[in-house]
Each structure stands twice: as structure tokens, then as C-alpha cells.
Write a protein that holds these residues in place. Structure first.
Motif, PDB file in Angstrom:
ATOM      1  N   ASN A  13     -10.254  36.602  15.287  1.00 14.02           N
ATOM      2  CA  ASN A  13     -10.526  36.981  16.681  1.00 14.02           C
ATOM      3  C   ASN A  13     -11.898  37.616  16.841  1.00 14.02           C
ATOM      4  O   ASN A  13     -12.550  37.446  17.873  1.00 14.02           O
ATOM      5  CB  ASN A  13      -9.455  37.951  17.187  1.00 14.02           C
ATOM      6  N   VAL A  14     -12.345  38.367  15.827  1.00 14.51           N
ATOM      7  CA  VAL A  14     -13.656  39.019  15.892  1.00 14.51           C
ATOM      8  C   VAL A  14     -14.757  37.982  16.094  1.00 14.51           C
ATOM      9  O   VAL A  14     -15.663  38.156  16.922  1.00 14.51           O
ATOM     10  CB  VAL A  14     -13.930  39.840  14.606  1.00 14.51           C
ATOM     11  N   SER A  72     -14.012  35.182  19.470  1.00 16.79           N
ATOM     12  CA  SER A  72     -14.034  35.632  20.868  1.00 16.79           C
ATOM     13  C   SER A  72     -15.453  35.593  21.433  1.00 16.79           C
ATOM     14  O   SER A  72     -16.412  35.965  20.766  1.00 16.79           O
ATOM     15  CB  SER A  72     -13.485  37.061  20.961  1.00 16.79           C
ATOM     16  N   GLN A 104     -11.216  43.744   4.366  1.00 14.83           N
ATOM     17  CA  GLN A 104     -10.704  43.443   5.699  1.00 14.83           C
ATOM     18  C   GLN A 104     -10.647  44.700   6.566  1.00 14.83           C
ATOM     19  O   GLN A 104     -11.033  44.685   7.743  1.00 14.83           O
ATOM     20  CB  GLN A 104      -9.318  42.808   5.586  1.00 14.83           C
ATOM     21  N   SER A 151     -16.261  46.270  13.291  1.00 15.42           N
ATOM     22  CA  SER A 151     -16.295  45.388  14.456  1.00 15.42           C
ATOM     23  C   SER A 151     -16.121  46.152  15.768  1.00 15.42           C
ATOM     24  O   SER A 151     -16.416  45.610  16.851  1.00 15.42           O
ATOM     25  CB  SER A 151     -15.220  44.298  14.333  1.00 15.42           C
ATOM     26  N   LYS A 152     -15.671  47.399  15.696  1.00 18.01           N
ATOM     27  CA  LYS A 152     -15.534  48.221  16.908  1.00 18.01           C
ATOM     28  C   LYS A 152     -16.889  48.694  17.417  1.00 18.01           C
ATOM     29  O   LYS A 152     -17.005  49.154  18.543  1.00 18.01           O
ATOM     30  CB  LYS A 152     -14.634  49.434  16.635  1.00 18.01           C
ATOM     31  N   LEU A 195     -12.985  45.186   9.948  1.00 15.98           N
ATOM     32  CA  LEU A 195     -12.369  45.398  11.260  1.00 15.98           C
ATOM     33  C   LEU A 195     -12.789  46.732  11.863  1.00 15.98           C
ATOM     34  O   LEU A 195     -12.970  46.838  13.085  1.00 15.98           O
ATOM     35  CB  LEU A 195     -10.843  45.319  11.139  1.00 15.98           C
ATOM     36  N   ASN A 236      -5.941  36.140   8.136  1.00 15.01           N
ATOM     37  CA  ASN A 236      -6.112  37.364   8.924  1.00 15.01           C
ATOM     38  C   ASN A 236      -6.554  36.991  10.344  1.00 15.01           C
ATOM     39  O   ASN A 236      -7.717  36.690  10.591  1.00 15.01           O
ATOM     40  CB  ASN A 236      -7.144  38.285   8.262  1.00 15.01           C
ATOM     41  N   GLN A 237      -5.619  37.042  11.269  1.00 13.59           N
ATOM     42  CA  GLN A 237      -5.887  36.641  12.642  1.00 13.59           C
ATOM     43  C   GLN A 237      -6.840  37.595  13.341  1.00 13.59           C
ATOM     44  O   GLN A 237      -7.651  37.177  14.187  1.00 13.59           O
ATOM     45  CB  GLN A 237      -4.572  36.562  13.431  1.00 13.59           C
ATOM     46  N   GLU A 238      -6.779  38.882  13.004  1.00 17.63           N
ATOM     47  CA  GLU A 238      -7.674  39.855  13.629  1.00 17.63           C
ATOM     48  C   GLU A 238      -9.140  39.541  13.331  1.00 17.63           C
ATOM     49  O   GLU A 238      -9.999  39.636  14.212  1.00 17.63           O
ATOM     50  CB  GLU A 238      -7.343  41.267  13.151  1.00 17.63           C
TER      51      GLU A 238
END
Length: 471
Positions: A153-154, A157, A198, A205-206, A202, A148-150
Motif C-alpha cells: 500500500n505504501v 497508493s 518491515q 513511511s509516516k 512502515l 506484506n500488504q501494508e
């Protein structure tokens, strides 16, 4: 005639090792037979650093840290000192003050405080826990987020709107790339459940500040419930559906309960998990034996790890190949039952007349041939995993699945997300995540939501009540 179940391999393997063994099958849980209780004593959050580093495919460059010339005493945190080394100061007093400030900002005693998702990469594991917690990290990565690339990224980054955090992250250069090894160790078994994890992660994470405190708790819950679900599914043998979650009844921490409540029930609460946890090790070995079959032939012949094929999946694939194939597999299982009893010197009546009953006889053979103490220790890992957070002792009722106020709100946040939903739908979302509540608990939850002003009451009808987003 070629064996459909690799009876010869299984026979040679168990004779050569002279102990029960899972052979070439992938593992499904990170539990140890030598129970240490470290996950209970040290805390689940200790696992998170290695878990996140696996997601981001990095490792801590310990050598880089140790090689730094440090001007301040070792009582201060080495990471703070390392960051200070890359900043110019007029004098040593200013550097000392900066290190003290960073240590207070980033650390709670010796524990790093994740002030940004990237900081989770820096949670260290004590060397004595590397093996056990490393197993947890590998299991969590392979079963919950691999690919899971998203999510990568969390945590990978460094983007931030906070100037201080930006400065800190710009100086945290003690990570080096480390590609995950190609060979799998663990077999994911609950795809719908891990997809929910997942999705929930995600979404959280917002909301950065809330995410930093809620991500560990969310992850802890999903790992605990995953293990509970495997116990439930394995006990169902060929009837199990790994695409669906079977909810268990929880009680709110602030409510009193009696033996008549669902959470105290022998079949629908933690009592079932506790009573059957001793079978977990036995099921894993039984299924691992059965997984050495013609469906995994290519990997088997190459000497690679083979997929773990639960009873229900294996039964379905066998039946798809017709009656003759099924009869051949049945004969092979009967032969392995005989061979295993011959090795273990434990006699179990084999009255099986079909594949489903043969699976159960084989399970009973392993049950008789295994050390009960070892099986019990393995199963009790699940109590260590849930202790203090999701399991609570309730006097004469024993251990009950427990939900605390903060986790109830977290669960509500990820279930409702950004648009209000009907109250009844919220409880459906809870059940998708493994939690069920009886009518008494639901009443308590409704009262709590009403007091928190997150409930829209259009009428007294449950269908006309809505739960508002809370983030």
C-alpha cells in the motif's frame, strides 16, 4: 531401505551436469559467480524500481510509452512527454515549457527523482543489467516483504496532499498489472531480521519527505547485513541460530581508529566477513546437497524447488526423529561424501563419527572439489554490495565496517521511533539490527547526540540518559 538423503539423485545430477550444482534447492542470495561489480558501479538504488514493481505486482508498459507521438525532441524525458500528451495546451510553446518543468521536477539528468513513494515504480533498469538486478529484486521481494500488504500500500497508493504531485501521479498511467510468478526462487532465512526491516520501513513511511531519501539507504543496509549474517551463520554449522542477529562492530566515519579497536578485530568486524566470504559459495552448495532429503520428499517427487535447510535446522529435525533415523542419515551422508570424492577426484580424510562432523567433512569435500577462483568471485559480491557506504578502507587496518552520519541518524530514528528510550536501550536496538559499537564509538555517538540536542541527561549514569525521537 529408502534413502533419507537422496544420494542417488545427487550422484546422477552431478555426473550428468559434470559440475557442482545446487540441484532442486532454492537459492538464498542473488550473487553471481561471474562477478560484474555492477551493483558497485551502477549503484544499489538502480535495483529499487524492479523491487517495488514486484511488491506492487506491476510492470512498466514500455510499448505504451514508445507508441506515443512526441512533439518535442528526444533530448527531453519520454515520461514527461507522455504526461504532457494528456494535458491540453494553447500552443506548442506552452507544452514545451511544461515538459521542461516536469523534467526538472521529476528527473536529475536521466534519473527519475522519487517525489512520492509511487514514483519508485518508475525507476528503470538498463537492459544489460536486467538479469543481475532482476535477481536482486526477486531476492529482496521474496526474502524481505513478500505478502506484506501494508508495504504494498505504501508504494501502490497515489494519495498525496501536493497538487503538483497529484497532477503528475494522475497522468502516470504506464503501469500494468503483472502477478508475480507462483514458484519461489529464494528461501528466506532470517525471519526476525526481515521483520525488523518491515517494521522500520512502515514507521518511516509516516514521514513522507524523510522516507523518500531514507528508504533506499535503509533497504541497502538490510540487504548488505543480511548477506553478512549468512556468512556468520553458515560458519557456525549446527550451532547457528537464525532467529537471532549476531552484531558486527562498526566504526563511525568521522572517528580515527587503531588496530586495537573492535571494528578492526579479526572475529568481530568486517575482517571475519571478508576472510570467510570465499566459503559462502561452498556452504550454499553443501547445504543444498543436504536439503535433498526425506523432509522435502513431496516437493522432490513433484519436481518442484525444495526448501534450503541450514545445518542447524536439519540437525534439529533429524534428532527429533530418534537415534535410528539419525544413524541412517549419517550413513547416507557418509555415502555421499564417498560418491562426491569419486566424482571430484579429490581425496579428503573422512574421520566423522557423528552427523555434525559429517557435515563439516562434506563441506571440506566441496571445498576441495570447487574452483577457488569461482568461490572467491562469488564471495566478493558482498564487498561490491557494501562498498562506498558500509565498508571503508582504513589504510593498514584494511576494510572496516563504516557508519556515516546520515545513516546513524536514520538508524536512531527507526530504533527510537515515537517515544524516548534509555540510551543503553538504543544500543541494544542497534545490535538487533546488526550493528555493535565499542566504548570509544559510543562516546562519540553520545557527544554527537548531545550536540544535536536529542539527548536527555538526567544524570551522569548511562541508565538515566534518554534519546528523544528525531522525526
Amino acid at each position: 531401505m529408502e534413502q533419507i538423503l537422496k544420494v542417488d539423485y545427487l550422484t546422477d545430477n552431478i555426473k550428468n551436469k559434470n559440475k557442482n550444482d545446487t540441484g532442486m534447492a532454492l537459492d538464498v542470495l542473488p550473487f553471481l559467480t561471474k562477478r560484474t561489480q555492477e551493483i558497485r558501479k551502477s549503484g544499489f538504488n538502480k535495483v529499487l524500481g524492479e523491487f517495488i514493481r514486484k511488491i506492487c505486482e506491476v510492470k512498466l508498459d514500455e510499448k505504451s510509452l514508445k507508441n506515443k507521438e512526441l512533439f518535442i525532441s528526444s533530448e527531453d524525458n519520454i515520461l514527461s512527454e507522455h504526461m504532457a500528451d494528456s494535458v491540453e495546451f494553447d500552443n506548442e510553446d506552452d507544452k514545451y515549457d511544461f515538459i521542461r518543468f516536469l523534467s526538472q521536477y521529476l528527473f536529475n539528468q536521466e534519473e527519475i527523482k522519487p517525489v512520492h513513494p509511487y514514483i519508485f515504480n518508475f525507476i528503470k533498469v538498463d537492459k544489460k543489467l536486467n538479469n543481475e538486478f532482476g535477481k536482486y529484486a526477486s531476492f529482496m521481494y521474496e526474502s524481505f516483504v513478500k505478502g506484506n500488504q501494508e508495504i504494498k500500500n505504501v508504494f501502490g497508493s497515489k494519495e498525496t496532499e501536493d497538487i503538483l504531485t497529484e497532477l503528475v501521479l494522475s497522468k502516470m498511467d504506464v503501469l500494468e498489472e503483472q502477478k508475480n510468478k507462483q514458484e519461489k526462487e529464494y528461501q528466506p532465512l532470517l525471519p526476525a531480521f526481515t521483520s525488523l526491516y518491515q517494521e522500520d520501513l512502515l514507521y518511516l513511511s509516516k514521514y513522507k519527505d524523510y522516507f523518500l531519501t531514507s528508504f533506499p539507504l535503509l533497504t541497502h543496509y538490510y540487504v548488505f547485513m543480511y548477506a553478512c549474517q549468512l556468512i556468520l551463520k553458515f560458519e557456525q554449522f549446527t550451532e547457528a541460530d537464525f532467529q537471532k542477529v549476531q552484531p558486527l562492530y562498526f566504526a563511525l566515519e568521522m572517528e580515527s581508529i587503531s588496530k586495537r579497536r573492535k571494528a578492526a578485530d579479526e572475529l568481530e568486524g568486517f575482517k571475519f566477513i571478508k576472510d570467510h566470504s570465499i566459503n559462502l559459495f561452498r556452504h550454499i552448495h553443501t547445504i543444498s546437497h543436504l536439503s535433498h532429503n526425506i523432509f522435502n520428499d513431496d516437493l522432490y517427487k513433484r519436481g518442484q524447488k525444495i526448501p534450503f535447510m541450514p545445518y542447524s535446522e536439519l540437525n534439529k529435525r533429524i534428532k527429533e526423529n530418534g537415534e535410528e533415523f539419525e544413524e541412517s542419515f549419517f550413513r547416507d551422508v557418509k555415502q555421499w561424501i564417498y560418491k562426491y570424492q569419486e566424482w571430484s577426484r579429490k581425496k579428503v580424510t573422512d574421520d566423522s563419527n557423528d552427523l555434525e562432523s559429517a557435515f563439516k567433512v562434506l563441506f571440506n569435500c566441496l571445498k576441495a572439489g570447487m574452483n577457488a577462483g569461482v568461490c572467491e568471485k562469488y564471495g566478493k559480491n558482498i564487498e561490491d554490495l557494501g562498498a562506498g557506504q558500509f565498508i571503508k578502507s582504513r589504510g593498514s587496518l584494511g576494510q572496516i565496517l563504516n557508519i556515516k552520519h546520515d545513516f546513524l541518524l536514520l538508524l536512531t530514528a527507526v530504533s527510537v521511533k515515537d517515544k524516548r528510550i534509555p540510551l543503553n536501550e538504543l544500543f541494544v536496538e542497534f545490535e538487533k539490527r546488526g550493528l555493535a559499537f565499542d566504548r570509544y564509538s559510543k562516546k562519540e555517538i553520545i557527544t554527537l547526540f548531545d550536540n544535536l540536542n536529542i539527548l536527555d541527561k538526567k544524570s551522569d549514569s548511562g541508565d538515566a540518559q534518554y534519546v528523544k525521537p528525531i522525526l
